[in-house]
Design an enzyme around this catalytic site. Structure first.
Site, short mmCIF file in Angstrom:
data_model
loop_
_atom_site.label_atom_id
_atom_site.label_comp_id
_atom_site.label_asym_id
_atom_site.label_seq_id
_atom_site.Cartn_x
_atom_site.Cartn_y
_atom_site.Cartn_z
N GLY A 50 5.72 -9.55 -26.29
CA GLY A 50 7.02 -8.96 -25.99
C GLY A 50 6.95 -7.44 -26.03
O GLY A 50 6.30 -6.89 -26.92
N ASP A 95 3.01 -10.81 -33.51
CA ASP A 95 2.26 -11.83 -34.20
C ASP A 95 1.21 -12.51 -33.31
O ASP A 95 0.04 -12.65 -33.69
CB ASP A 95 3.32 -12.85 -34.65
CG ASP A 95 2.81 -13.81 -35.65
OD1 ASP A 95 2.37 -13.35 -36.71
OD2 ASP A 95 2.83 -15.01 -35.36
N THR A 118 6.76 -4.81 -32.26
CA THR A 118 7.71 -5.90 -32.04
C THR A 118 9.07 -5.50 -32.60
O THR A 118 9.13 -4.92 -33.69
CB THR A 118 7.25 -7.22 -32.70
OG1 THR A 118 8.37 -8.11 -32.76
CG2 THR A 118 6.73 -7.02 -34.11
N ILE A 119 10.12 -5.81 -31.87
CA ILE A 119 11.45 -5.44 -32.38
C ILE A 119 11.86 -6.32 -33.56
O ILE A 119 12.75 -5.94 -34.32
CB ILE A 119 12.55 -5.50 -31.27
CG1 ILE A 119 12.76 -6.92 -30.76
CG2 ILE A 119 12.22 -4.54 -30.14
CD1 ILE A 119 14.03 -7.07 -29.92
N ASP A 120 11.19 -7.47 -33.73
CA ASP A 120 11.61 -8.42 -34.77
C ASP A 120 11.30 -7.98 -36.19
O ASP A 120 11.85 -8.53 -37.14
CB ASP A 120 10.93 -9.78 -34.57
CG ASP A 120 11.36 -10.45 -33.27
OD1 ASP A 120 12.33 -9.98 -32.67
OD2 ASP A 120 10.72 -11.43 -32.88
N ALA A 144 -0.30 8.37 -28.32
CA ALA A 144 -0.98 8.87 -29.52
C ALA A 144 -2.41 8.35 -29.62
O ALA A 144 -3.33 9.10 -29.95
CB ALA A 144 -0.19 8.48 -30.77
N THR A 196 -4.33 7.39 -27.12
CA THR A 196 -5.11 8.03 -26.06
C THR A 196 -5.50 9.45 -26.46
O THR A 196 -6.68 9.84 -26.39
CB THR A 196 -4.28 8.07 -24.75
OG1 THR A 196 -3.95 6.74 -24.40
CG2 THR A 196 -5.05 8.74 -23.62
N ALA A 237 29.76 -5.82 -39.82
CA ALA A 237 30.11 -7.21 -39.50
C ALA A 237 30.43 -7.97 -40.79
O ALA A 237 30.06 -7.53 -41.89
CB ALA A 237 28.96 -7.88 -38.76
N GLU A 238 31.10 -9.10 -40.65
CA GLU A 238 31.53 -9.85 -41.84
C GLU A 238 30.39 -10.64 -42.47
O GLU A 238 30.38 -10.87 -43.67
CB GLU A 238 32.68 -10.80 -41.47
CG GLU A 238 34.05 -10.16 -41.51
CD GLU A 238 34.23 -9.02 -40.51
OE1 GLU A 238 33.60 -9.08 -39.43
OE2 GLU A 238 34.96 -8.07 -40.82
N ARG A 241 13.57 -14.93 -33.96
CA ARG A 241 13.54 -16.40 -34.07
C ARG A 241 13.25 -16.87 -35.49
O ARG A 241 13.84 -17.82 -35.98
CB ARG A 241 12.48 -16.92 -33.10
CG ARG A 241 12.59 -18.38 -32.80
CD ARG A 241 11.72 -18.74 -31.62
NE ARG A 241 12.18 -18.15 -30.38
CZ ARG A 241 13.20 -18.62 -29.66
NH1 ARG A 241 13.86 -19.69 -30.06
NH2 ARG A 241 13.58 -18.02 -28.55
N ARG A 269 2.04 -12.50 -21.10
CA ARG A 269 1.57 -13.58 -21.97
C ARG A 269 0.39 -14.21 -21.21
O ARG A 269 0.46 -14.37 -20.00
CB ARG A 269 2.67 -14.59 -22.21
CG ARG A 269 3.99 -13.90 -22.56
CD ARG A 269 4.69 -14.47 -23.77
NE ARG A 269 6.01 -13.84 -23.89
CZ ARG A 269 6.43 -13.18 -24.96
NH1 ARG A 269 5.66 -13.04 -26.01
NH2 ARG A 269 7.63 -12.66 -24.99
N ASP A 321 8.73 -8.64 -37.92
CA ASP A 321 8.28 -9.80 -38.69
C ASP A 321 6.78 -9.79 -39.02
O ASP A 321 6.17 -10.83 -39.17
CB ASP A 321 8.64 -11.10 -37.94
CG ASP A 321 8.00 -11.15 -36.56
OD1 ASP A 321 7.48 -10.12 -36.08
OD2 ASP A 321 8.02 -12.24 -35.96
P1 ADP Z 1 3.74 -11.37 -29.44
O1 ADP Z 1 2.47 -10.60 -29.53
O2 ADP Z 1 4.90 -10.51 -29.06
O3 ADP Z 1 3.99 -12.22 -30.68
P2 ADP Z 1 2.95 -13.78 -27.95
O4 ADP Z 1 3.15 -14.72 -29.08
O5 ADP Z 1 3.44 -14.21 -26.62
O6 ADP Z 1 3.63 -12.36 -28.19
O7 ADP Z 1 1.41 -13.47 -27.84
C1 ADP Z 1 0.90 -12.59 -26.87
C2 ADP Z 1 -0.42 -13.06 -26.35
O8 ADP Z 1 -1.38 -13.09 -27.40
C3 ADP Z 1 -0.43 -14.47 -25.79
O9 ADP Z 1 0.07 -14.55 -24.47
C4 ADP Z 1 -1.93 -14.79 -25.84
O10 ADP Z 1 -2.61 -14.18 -24.77
C5 ADP Z 1 -2.34 -14.10 -27.13
N1 ADP Z 1 -2.35 -15.09 -28.23
C6 ADP Z 1 -1.32 -15.54 -28.95
N2 ADP Z 1 -1.69 -16.50 -29.82
C7 ADP Z 1 -3.02 -16.67 -29.63
C8 ADP Z 1 -4.03 -17.53 -30.19
N3 ADP Z 1 -3.74 -18.43 -31.15
N4 ADP Z 1 -5.30 -17.42 -29.73
C9 ADP Z 1 -5.61 -16.51 -28.78
N5 ADP Z 1 -4.72 -15.70 -28.20
C10 ADP Z 1 -3.45 -15.76 -28.60
#
Ligand code: ADP
Length: 326
Positions: free
Chosen positions: A14, A106, A129-131, A25, A27, A190-191, A175, A75, A133
């Site tokens: 994402g 993640d 990531t904006i999350d 930075a 680069t 917010a409440e 999520r 992805r 997490d």
């Molecule tokens: P984010 O990085 O925002 O959490 P995704 O979960 O969609 O986004 O992961 C981004 C990309 O990282 C995936 O499309 C894939 O190419 C790679 N990736 C994610 N999980 C795995 C995994 N278990 N093994 C190898 N590559 C992975």
């Protein structure tokens, strides 16, 4: 002396505001330290297809203020297979890239970790990531901007909520993490917030209504993190219609607008610091680490920790929200 002469940089998963500031930075710091930089487009996909361009300092001019990512993101299912990762490795060898800097969430760091181990290849990750997490860093790149966007949206919705005596459920991203929902609720007055971290522990909706939502107010706003357990804002609103039909309920899903926009000062500064730190880490022969910031200090967090550990939410904030919502 580090043996790394050429680094590759990519953004994956994402997109998040501040990724461009990080690309800039990384680069510039790499060039400053005498390295060559190659920009890899569309995340791991571009690594497999070889969509790669050498980056000079001017390639990253005038991007610090832009949302999204100039390197594009994608992805890539193929990277989850050993064959796909072998292709990616072949590309790196062919291009003469000695180390990778990956910016993403993640999933991106999980892929980076597997790849780095499989090929004994140096990879440093930045938390994008904006999350918010990812464990081991106080905040992630993009979180602050998204939080500000949410706050501005909720301010606008409040105008209409209070004109009509309505109960609004506003769904925000996250999520598995309630950082945006909880802090967004605090920032916008917010409440309540309904967050994934405690959705299995208690019924947050009935708790909120029993606490006395509506006693003194005509309109209420509740931030709901998207979630399979609660069903997000739609799931919660459907329950209210059945169980508490006296409320006039409305739902707004903020969706992708939360990802966009010019990054906040905090995100730009943090992304810049982290980008420079990624090159420092490679120069120090660090590998398989995510750059984090804890109490204003740069830290190196092993991928395994950043990915596996759940980042705890500060539960005191739930009480702060409750006290200030009466
Ligand atoms: P984010 O990085 O925002 O959490 P995704 O979960 O969609 O986004 O992961 C981004 C990309 O990282 C995936 O499309 C894939 O190419 C790679 N990736 C994610 N999980 C795995 C995994 N278990 N093994 C190898 N590559 C992975």
């Amino acid at each position: 002396m580090s043996t790394i002469k050429c680094i590759g940089i990519l953004t994956s998963g994402g997109d998040a505001p501040g990724m461009n500031a990080a690309i800039r930075a990384v680069t510039r710091s790499a060039i400053y330290n005498g390295m060559t930089v190659k920009g890899i487009y569309r995340g791991y996909k571009g690594l497999i297809t070889g969509e790669i361009e050498e980056f000079k300092t001017q390639n990253v001019s005038n991007i610090i203020q832009r949302g999204g990512t100039i390197l594009k993101t994608a992805r890539c299912m193929e990277f989850k297979t050993p064959e796909g990762r072998q292709e990616a490795h072949n590309t790196l060898v062919r291009e003469g890239i000695d180390a990778l800097v990956t910016i993403g969430g993640d999933g991106t760091l999980t892929g980076a970790r597997i790849f780095a181990q499989e090929f004994n290849y140096p990879v440093v990750g930045l938390p994008g990531t904006i999350d918010n997490d990812l464990f081991g860093t106080d905040v992630t790149i993009g979180y602050d901007t998204a939080l500000n966007t949410i706050m501005e949206c909720v301010d606008k919705i409040r105008d209409t909520a209070s004109s009509h005596d309505r109960l609004f459920f506003i769904e925000v991203m996250g999520r598995d993490a309630g950082f945006l929902a909880l802090n967004g609720a605090l920032a916008s007055g917010a409440e309540a917030a309904i967050i994934p971290e405690i959705s299995l522990e208690k019924d947050q909706l009935s708790d909120m209504i029993e606490f006395g939502l509506r006693k003194s107010k005509n309109s209420s706003i509740v931030l709901v993190a998207e979630s399979e357990v609660t069903g997000g804002a739609i799931g919660v609103a459907e329950r209210v219609k059945k169980e508490y039909p006296e409320f006039d309920v409305r739902v707004t899903i903020l969706g992708h607008l939360q990802r966009g926009g010019s990054p906040s000062a905090q995100d730009r500064i943090m992304a810049t610091r982290m980008g420079v730190a990624a090159i420092d880490a490679l120069l120090e022969d660090q590998r398989n680490v995510m750059i984090g910031i804890q109490n204003e200090q740069i830290v190196y967090v092993p991928f395994s920790k950043a990915i596996k550990n759940d980042k705890p939410i500060n539960r005191d904030l739930l009480n702060t929200l409750r006290i200030t919502s009466i």
